[in-house]
Design a protein around this motif. Structure first.
Motif, PDB file in Angstrom:
ATOM      1  N   THR B 477       0.851  -1.177   0.000  1.00  9.18           N
ATOM      2  CA  THR B 477       0.000   0.000   0.000  1.00  9.18           C
ATOM      3  C   THR B 477       0.897   1.240   0.000  1.00  9.18           C
ATOM      4  OG1 THR B 477      -1.545  -1.261   1.338  1.00  9.18           O
ATOM      5  CG2 THR B 477      -1.955   1.101   1.162  1.00  9.18           C
ATOM      6  N   ASN B 504      -4.347  -2.035  -7.831  1.00  8.93           N
ATOM      7  CA  ASN B 504      -5.687  -1.530  -7.504  1.00  8.93           C
ATOM      8  C   ASN B 504      -6.764  -2.451  -8.086  1.00  8.93           C
ATOM      9  OD1 ASN B 504      -4.677   0.687  -6.067  1.00  8.93           O
ATOM     10  ND2 ASN B 504      -4.390   1.835  -7.968  1.00  8.93           N
ATOM     11  N   TRP B 525       2.080   7.066  -8.430  1.00 13.11           N
ATOM     12  CA  TRP B 525       1.413   6.514  -7.254  1.00 13.11           C
ATOM     13  C   TRP B 525       0.891   7.604  -6.342  1.00 13.11           C
ATOM     14  CZ3 TRP B 525       0.988   1.526  -8.194  1.00 13.11           C
ATOM     15  CH2 TRP B 525       1.970   0.902  -8.979  1.00 13.11           C
ATOM     16  N   ASP B 529      -2.988   3.628  -3.086  1.00 11.68           N
ATOM     17  CA  ASP B 529      -2.785   2.668  -4.177  1.00 11.68           C
ATOM     18  C   ASP B 529      -2.345   1.328  -3.598  1.00 11.68           C
ATOM     19  OD1 ASP B 529      -3.551   4.299  -6.223  1.00 11.68           O
ATOM     20  OD2 ASP B 529      -1.508   4.925  -6.769  1.00 11.68           O
ATOM     21  N   GLN B 530      -2.834   0.275  -4.224  1.00 10.62           N
ATOM     22  CA  GLN B 530      -2.499  -1.067  -3.726  1.00 10.62           C
ATOM     23  C   GLN B 530      -1.970  -1.959  -4.834  1.00 10.62           C
ATOM     24  OE1 GLN B 530      -5.484  -3.111  -1.564  1.00 10.62           O
ATOM     25  NE2 GLN B 530      -5.117  -1.923   0.288  1.00 10.62           N
TER      26      GLN B 530
END
Lengths: 657, 657
Positions: B477, B504, B525, B529-530
């Motif tokens: 993350t 995401n 980023w 954001d993942q």
């Protein structure tokens, strides 16, 4: 103490002639190459070799030369072993020149003996006044034992008493010094040898004081308070070998407890079998039950848990020693040639205690495999260490192999094994037969003849003719002055099934004749009688006990008494990737080019391919490709005669599980 | 010289937080158990343990106590390694009490330093006037290196300069003494360490004289005429270790030829990887092509021909050394814990030279297997030697296993491995990420967060969440002050097939992203954001290179980064009789009772029966009965936590050939 045995007698060496297609070659090597070469070495006349100084030490001690003692504390024993081998050679065949040389060194040895009988050049020259102060480390009684063995052999061969009288005087001196009586030194040797030698001296002199002295040394060993500690204190804590380890590690010399309480093969393997030889011989001579039972217990532990398939003993180089039950690594093994020779001595004495083929089976296994492998085909190169698996390129790289030489070493680099091989082969005749009352036991199958004097002064000549170990057909022919009632006991080896015996052409049921591993053929024999023994020799696949980690999943091939091996010379590199299928046939072939000709074993095997793998050291989920390859096994004793290469006795097996 | 590299930077330790279900346990052990315990030991306050005297030596040298030097010639380094580990712990989390203790010993160390900067209690107390006369044997520069590493770590953690100034003064003194200039001593160390330490000192001081001094030591090594010989003559042929072997055996310390000409992993494994760490670090800092190429050559030889599947290095106890290519015995192995720690240092520096996952793969392998196995689950017991196969009852019987302990030893019995484990685990954060321009590389999957300062003073926080090594699901993350363009490079481990990445929630094609083993995820980023990385972790069957004799016909199981093993506790005795069929499935199960819970591998195997065989050691034409057995593999690092027993990593395979 109750007598438990009736001694089975060994035949005198001069009554045995060996004329054998297999063994005569090796015995002649001893006569023509080993003994002359060794004489030069003992006299420091080999260029490039470190001088032995062994003869020189005696000459200095005899007052014939000036100089100082040089060599190991047990250097005298090299001369003794040489002289013993000479004795055996002269027993079989006279040789004036050799006898003259031997008489010459005997004169010097006699002069080196002190007035009171003491004889040891190390102590006489280097540490006068210190004799009998460091028995645990300094091999005085060991050297004495070897000189006694030499004297007995030489006397038996020539009838000359000079060296015999020297050792009798020495043994008498030892008897005056040692014992349990007040004023005597209550000690014993660090390296066993005197025990077995004194019994030989008893046999030739019939003076039972030597038997008692041997028994004293055996029974005193390992008692508390511990003699090694006592003498260590008495001499002020000095030691001969670094850090006094030889004094501290009492298992090393089997002095950790009284011999009658010992039940495991431990410590230095040569010391162990020399000690057991003395114990078994004493049991045979006296019927001492404690010694008998202890010998048998130690024998059983050794052969059922601590012996290689080649008859090698001693799993580790550290202390040239046994390890623990079932720990028998094939590559880091010691299996000293001398230890297997000592094992043969032990087996011979056990046969004197009780004729049971298990002893002769092991004797044969050690003889045809480890001992024979110990000497190169040239008679000039020797193995101390006899590995069952070798990868030459790691021997110099990984310390666990520091003792393993992938090629035989020129003999003068060594001190103990070459003369030991020489004295064993020169006296091989002694191991073929024993006699007990009216039974003649045949333990080994070797062509030649034996003259047997029976109890009632009758004489019988037994002729053996065979191409053993290549063939299992043996023909015995009788020559007798008169018709003689006698049992001929023929060993049926442990590797043999379906042996056949025929007497004057008539087939007998072998199973009906069997007692303790021998076919007992009772008969009244006359000249010309023939016994034919057929020992079928198919290729046998041998497995190791499931508790031996080092043979798990592997198989060894044996044919007759010979254990076989794979060599790189025949099978290429990476023997570890060969798998022998359990279900495919193996052929026996004659290979005329291999060391004068021998039987080899050939077949098809599977080999994992080593190419195409690439660089990575480890790979996931991969299946190695295999190919079918022709393989060839040669007798183990013949390995390392064709240059440097890999070798394996135990081969991976592809089993059908 | 042409620059070949652009240095990839390691993140400062205080910018990394580890909060991991797997690793936090071990890091806490270091903080709560190992470091306090070691402090007591260094102060001779552990009952029943041999006194270390390490602190006392410094106190005596500082004039605060009376007495004599005690301990090894490198005893000072134990204090240094402890202080270095303390530095790392304080970087991550402040601890006033611990810092006070550290400041106290720093005061003493400073007082023990001589006026001219020299610092070494052995020479100051025991051999004054003899400094720099026996570099080949006596570890002066080695101890200096460890003190420099400690000082750098402590300074970086606390900002306090005292110990840093001490080592700067010492390094300046060393620079005055050593070099190629006339009048200087043209020598180098016997145990490499100063080389890597001086580069750390350069990194923190920016004074490139330390870089040049490191380069001097590396380049001088192994030149002719040989410095070891020269100084040996100069001091009159005296030596510190028996028989001057450390001087004579130049491969032992990789001084047999110049480092730029070396191409094989030889000698003492710890010395080797410490040297290579310095070489690679120098290449990373200076772009020196010769050093780069030599490091890479030595790395390749080590990992492709001389490394165990566990990331252990050093095949033999003699010299704690490498053997020869592909000689990797599983039972007589050394594989010292310290050597695998040094291997991790080397890998980290290679990653600074060039970001290629092969270095991180090996780093991970060594970390999760050998290093973690090196410490018991209690944090109080340690392995020096990390065997891949153990049969406990032979360890005390056969000398080839004299160094192999089947149970971990209490740490105060050892001097080097426990503090080395402590300093590695305390600084584990340093090994997770590196940064090069606008790319952040993730090498290890460990939960926590990293604060990354980018070239243009932007700041990004990268959070990792995972249950690695039990699961291959990792979630990253992002937290960022502003939208940030950046490439996130995620290592796809060598053991992993079919990795998946989604950003995401959107699945990406991994293969299109791959460069040198990393999935290069370029993006702009923002906070929230993942990135989800899924590394499937099936059980993998690993084979060894076909030239490795010790893995032929065997298979090892690996899941994720973890190598597995069989233990007697789960599978009974005689593991050597188990055969794992190549065609049967293996299950992954959770075992909650094993050391707090872990994933184990279970399945069915075939076992040769060991009962019913009888007494004979060898049997002809016999087929061992087998039975089907349930087996259970546990992670290698967890072995020897449940009492004495057999263990095996490489298991015999029943292949369908």
């Amino acid at each position: 103490m109750e007598k438990v045995v009736l001694k089975t007698k060994t035949l005198p060496l001069n009554k045995i002639q060996i004329n054998d297609p297999f063994w005569s070659y090796y015995i002649n090597l001893v006569r023509d190459v080993v003994i002359p070469y060794q004489w030069e070495a003992l006299n420091d006349r080999i260029p490039d070799a470190e001088p032995s100084s062994a003869i020189k030490n005696f000459k200095i001690a005899a007052g014939e030369e000036e100089g100082e003692f040089h060599g190991m504390v047990f250097q005298d024993s090299d001369v003794a072993k040489w002289l013993e081998a000479v004795g055996y050679l002269l027993s079989v065949e006279s040789d004036e020149e050799l006898e003259k040389i031997a008489d010459g060194i005997i004169d010097i040895i006699a002069k080196a003996q002190l007035e009171d009988g003491y004889l040891n050049t190390y102590y006489t020259l280097k540490e006068p006044g210190k004799r009998w102060t460091d028995l645990s480390e300094c091999h005085e009684l060991y050297c004495a034992g070897h000189m006694i063995e030499a004297a007995v052999a030489y006397y038996q061969a020539t009838g000359k008493r000079k060296i015999l009288d020297v050792v009798i005087k020495f043994a008498d001196h030892i008897d005056d010094v040692f014992g349990t009586e007040p004023g005597k030194l209550r000690g014993y040797d660090g390296h066993q040898e005197i025990e077995l030698a004194l019994i030989k001296l008893y046999e030739v002199t019939s003076n039972d004081k030597y038997l008692r002295l041997s028994q004293y040394f055996l029974e005193e060993r390992g008692r508390k308070p511990h003699f090694y500690e006592e003498e260590f204190k008495k001499r002020g804590g000095t030691y001969h070998w670094p850090d006094s380890w030889m004094i501290r590690n009492k298992e090393y010399s089997q002095a950790h407890k009284p011999v009658s309480e010992q039940d495991k093969a431990v410590g230095h393997a040569v010391r162990f079998v020399y000690m057991c030889t003395g114990m078994a011989h004493l049991a045979a001579e006296t019927g001492n039950r404690e010694m008998y039972e202890a010998s048998k217990r130690l024998w059983n532990n050794m052969v059922s848990k601590n012996m290689y398939i080649t008859g090698g003993i001693g799993s580790q180089s550290h202390g040239e020693a046994f390890s623990t039950d079932y720990d028998l690594p094939n590559d880091t093994v010691y299996a000293e040639t001398c230890a297997s020779i000592g094992l043969i001595f032990f087996a011979q004495r056990m046969l004197q205690v009780e004729p049971n083929s298990q002893y002769a089976d092991i004797m044969e296994r050690a003889l045809y495999n480890t001992v024979l492998a110990g000497m190169g085909h040239d008679g000039k190169s020797f193995f101390y260490v006899n590995p069952l698996e070798v990868e030459p390129h790691v021997c110099g790289s990984n310390h666990i192999y520091h003792h393993v030489k992938p090629t035989r070493q020129r003999w003068f680099g060594c001190a103990c094994c070459p003369p030991n091989v020489a004295r064993l082969l020169a006296s091989l005749g002694q191991y073929i037969y024993t006699v007990r009352e009216n039974t003649v036991y045949t333990h080994l199958y070797i062509s030649g003849q034996a003259e047997i004097e029976l109890d009632d002064n009758r004489r019988l000549i037994l002729e053996q003719e065979t191409n053993y170990p290549w063939s299992g057909n043996i023909q015995f022919t009788i020559k007798a002055d008169q018709e003689t009632e006698l049992t001929l006991a023929l060993r049926i080896p442990d590797w043999c099934e379906n042996a056949e015996i025929s007497i004057n052409g008539e087939l007998k049921s072998v199973s009906a004749l069997m007692i303790d591993g021998y076919a007992m053929i009772k008969g009244t024999w006359k000249t010309g009688d023939q016994i034919n023994l057929v020992l079928p020799m198919p290729v046998v696949r041998v497995k190791g006990h499931p508790l031996v980690r080092h043979t798990a999943g592997k198989v060894a091939l044996q044919r007759g008494p010979l254990v076989y091996c794979l060599e790189e010379a025949d099978n290429g590199q990476n023997l570890h990737q060969i798998l022998l299928p359990s279900d495919r046939s193996l052929e026996i072939e004659e290979d005329e080019n291999l060391l004068g000709g021998m039987k080899v074993i050939t077949g098809e095997a599977i080999k994992r391919k080593t190419e195409n793998w690439g660089e990575a050291l480890y790979k996931p989920n991969i299946h190695l490709e295999t190919e079918s390859v022709s393989i060839k096994f040669i007798p183990y004793f013949a390995w390392a005669n064709r240059g440097l290469g890999e070798m394996q006795v135990w081969v991976n097996e592809k089993e059908t599980l």
